[in-house]
Scaffold this motif. Structure first.
Motif, PDB file in Angstrom:
ATOM      1  N   SER A  84       0.243   4.007  -3.796  1.00 38.59           N
ATOM      2  CA  SER A  84      -0.949   3.319  -3.320  1.00 38.59           C
ATOM      3  C   SER A  84      -1.550   4.095  -2.164  1.00 38.59           C
ATOM      4  O   SER A  84      -0.854   4.419  -1.202  1.00 38.59           O
ATOM      5  N   ASP A  90      -8.743   3.334  -4.772  1.00 37.29           N
ATOM      6  CA  ASP A  90      -8.455   2.019  -5.335  1.00 37.29           C
ATOM      7  C   ASP A  90      -6.954   1.775  -5.181  1.00 37.29           C
ATOM      8  O   ASP A  90      -6.137   2.447  -5.812  1.00 37.29           O
ATOM      9  N   ARG A  91      -6.577   0.817  -4.347  1.00 40.69           N
ATOM     10  CA  ARG A  91      -5.153   0.571  -4.068  1.00 40.69           C
ATOM     11  C   ARG A  91      -4.381   0.153  -5.320  1.00 40.69           C
ATOM     12  O   ARG A  91      -3.154   0.288  -5.364  1.00 40.69           O
ATOM     13  N   SER A  92      -5.065  -0.352  -6.302  1.00 41.09           N
ATOM     14  CA  SER A  92      -4.370  -0.808  -7.509  1.00 41.09           C
ATOM     15  C   SER A  92      -4.066   0.335  -8.467  1.00 41.09           C
ATOM     16  O   SER A  92      -3.349   0.143  -9.454  1.00 41.09           O
ATOM     17  N   LYS A  93      -4.611   1.528  -8.194  1.00 42.83           N
ATOM     18  CA  LYS A  93      -4.410   2.668  -9.077  1.00 42.83           C
ATOM     19  C   LYS A  93      -3.346   3.608  -8.530  1.00 42.83           C
ATOM     20  O   LYS A  93      -3.255   3.814  -7.323  1.00 42.83           O
ATOM     21  N   ASP A  94      -2.578   4.188  -9.425  1.00 41.85           N
ATOM     22  CA  ASP A  94      -1.647   5.254  -9.077  1.00 41.85           C
ATOM     23  C   ASP A  94      -2.333   6.574  -9.420  1.00 41.85           C
ATOM     24  O   ASP A  94      -2.589   6.857 -10.595  1.00 41.85           O
TER      25      ASP A  94
END
Length: 465
Positions: A84, A90-94
């Motif tokens: 993260s 985007d914190r939801s994306k790796d």
């Protein structure tokens, strides 16, 4: 100290290294003894620059987590390239899926190897050492010779650590599961992932660095042509270049040095985005690994060397903190001009006061924050000794650990007094640590005080004031 760190020249040079960095790859070193303010300088400059506003993605690794110091992918995948990232990502994306695949393959390889050693009846000490070698990753890189330097041997309990490591090295190298799989021809091997597993076994560094470049290119510049068949994500909005920070290099260089010099730096140099690699450590970068001078010199832009404050700079800090002038000389002598110790001396003189248990606890936590649990225990006992040498250590520790502990202390300048004619803990650090232990564990304080007295009585050097 936060507003005026009295290092205008070093600040200007580091600012210029970031703001005037050329296209491509730049490498910047920040060096100086422990407690001299290297990390503080870097943090101060980054706060002033606000890199994200200039399109920089900032990624950092340090030695804060002792569990990752001997774990190659734990450091690289778990800390440097996290799952993260802060906004505007985007914190939801790796953003590092390909690196994550390498880590999964490596973990599976380690689990299988340890299970195989167990089936073979390998002794428990050898299995533990083998696990450490596999996590360390040097055993999986044919270009890297056998070395104990990069392995955190302090985590191995056995007295005969050299013999155990030799046995573990040979046992791991002989495992059938670490040999390349060649039963299937090329396209099918690729399709089934066998080739990727072979790359983990054969050259983990190069494979890891190549996958990192793929992920970073996608995040900052869009996929390169060679990777178009592996599309997984869109770039991070507004970020197009990279600042990569390796802090506490003296603690992580043994683990990451060969990887950085031989694999990651070449990949970053060829990547389609601008990169600044900042390495923070006690020694000048080119003295830590021959590869920095041999292979990376053309990318070196700056080596900033920090030294302790002189009396004038320290006096300004004391004055700004409201400390009476009559105390300045004494405090400067106690801190030896090291900004870390000066900051603690200022705090001691502030609201908490030097006798406060809150201050003593914070002092202990700050001084020992990079130490493993075992190193912290060694340091606690060492603080009771006026003079640290193998003779005095022999009274306080088992014989088989004496050389390892002496070697460790000699490499810890943040707590070792550099001005003394013999090895000893910095006087200010020793005083506060002893007071902390006396408050926290009175009976243990008495026990270790008596043990240290025995060590001093048996010393051929006699007592030291």
């Amino acid at each position: 100290m936060a507003k005026d760190i009295h290092r205008s020249s070093e600040v200007s040079r580091l600012l210029a290294s970031i703001e005037e960095a050329p296209e491509g790859l730049s490498i910047v070193g920040i060096s100086g003894p422990g407690g001299v303010g290297k990390s503080f300088l870097l943090t101060h400059v980054l706060e002033a620059v606000e890199p994200h506003k200039l399109g920089w993605l900032v990624l950092t690794a340090d030695a804060a987590n002792p569990d990752t110091r001997g774990d190659f992918l734990g450091m690289v995948e778990g800390q440097l390239f996290r799952r993260s990232l802060p906004p505007p990502a985007d914190r939801s994306k790796d953003y590092f899926p390909h690196l994550r695949e390498v880590a999964t393959l490596h973990r599976d390889l380690v689990d299988r190897a340890v299970a195989e050693l167990s089936r073979q009846g390998a002794p428990e000490p050898v299995r533990r050492a083998a696990l450490a070698l596999l996590r360390n990753a040097r055993v999986l890189n044919k270009a890297v010779p056998k070395s104990r330097i990069a392995l955190d041997a302090t985590r191995i309990d056995d007295a005969d650590v050299e013999k155990v490591l030799d046995e573990a090295w040979e046992a791991v190298r002989a495992l059938p599961g670490l040999r390349d799989s060649t039963a299937l021809w090329g396209p099918i091997r690729d399709m089934l992932g066998i080739t990727r597993r072979n790359r983990v076994k054969r050259d983990l560094y190069a494979f890891t660095a190549a996958e990192i470049r793929t992920d970073l290119s996608a995040a900052l510049a869009g996929y390169e042509r060679k990777d178009l068949s592996r599309l997984t994500q869109a770039p991070i909005p507004g970020l197009r270049r990279l600042i990569l920070i390796i802090d506490d290099y003296e603690a992580v260089g043994g683990l990451l040095g060969d990887f950085l010099v031989g694999a990651l730096v070449p990949e970053l140099a060829a990547a389609p985005f601008q990169t600044i690699v900042i390495v923070v450590g006690r020694d000048d970068l080119e003295t830590t690994h021959p590869g920095w001078a041999q292979h990376c010199r053309r990318f070196m832009r700056e080596q900033i060397r920090l030294r302790p404050f002189d009396a004038g700079a320290a006096d300004k800090v004391f004055a700004a903190a409201g400390i009476p002038e009559a105390r300045w000389a004494t405090l400067f002598e106690a801190t030896q001009g090291y900004p870390f110790l000066i900051s603690l001396a200022v705090e001691e003189a502030g609201d908490y006061g030097g006798e406060s248990v809150v201050f003593l606890t914070r002092f202990h936590d700050r001084v020992t924050r990079w130490m493993t649990d075992r190193e912290r225990e060694w340091f606690l006992r060492i603080c009771f000794l006026e003079r640290i040498d193998e003779d005095s250590l022999r009274v306080c520790f088992p014989e088989e650990n004496v050389t390892r502990i002496q070697d460790w202390f000699e490499r810890e300048p943040s707590v070792r007094d550099p001005a003394a004619p013999y090895f000893r803990v910095r006087p200010m650090v020793r005083d506060k640590m002893l007071r902390y232990i006396e408050v926290r564990a009175p009976s243990r304080f008495r026990e270790l005080t008596a043990l240290a007295a025995r060590a001093q009585q048996s010393s051929p050097h006699g007592p030291h004031p």
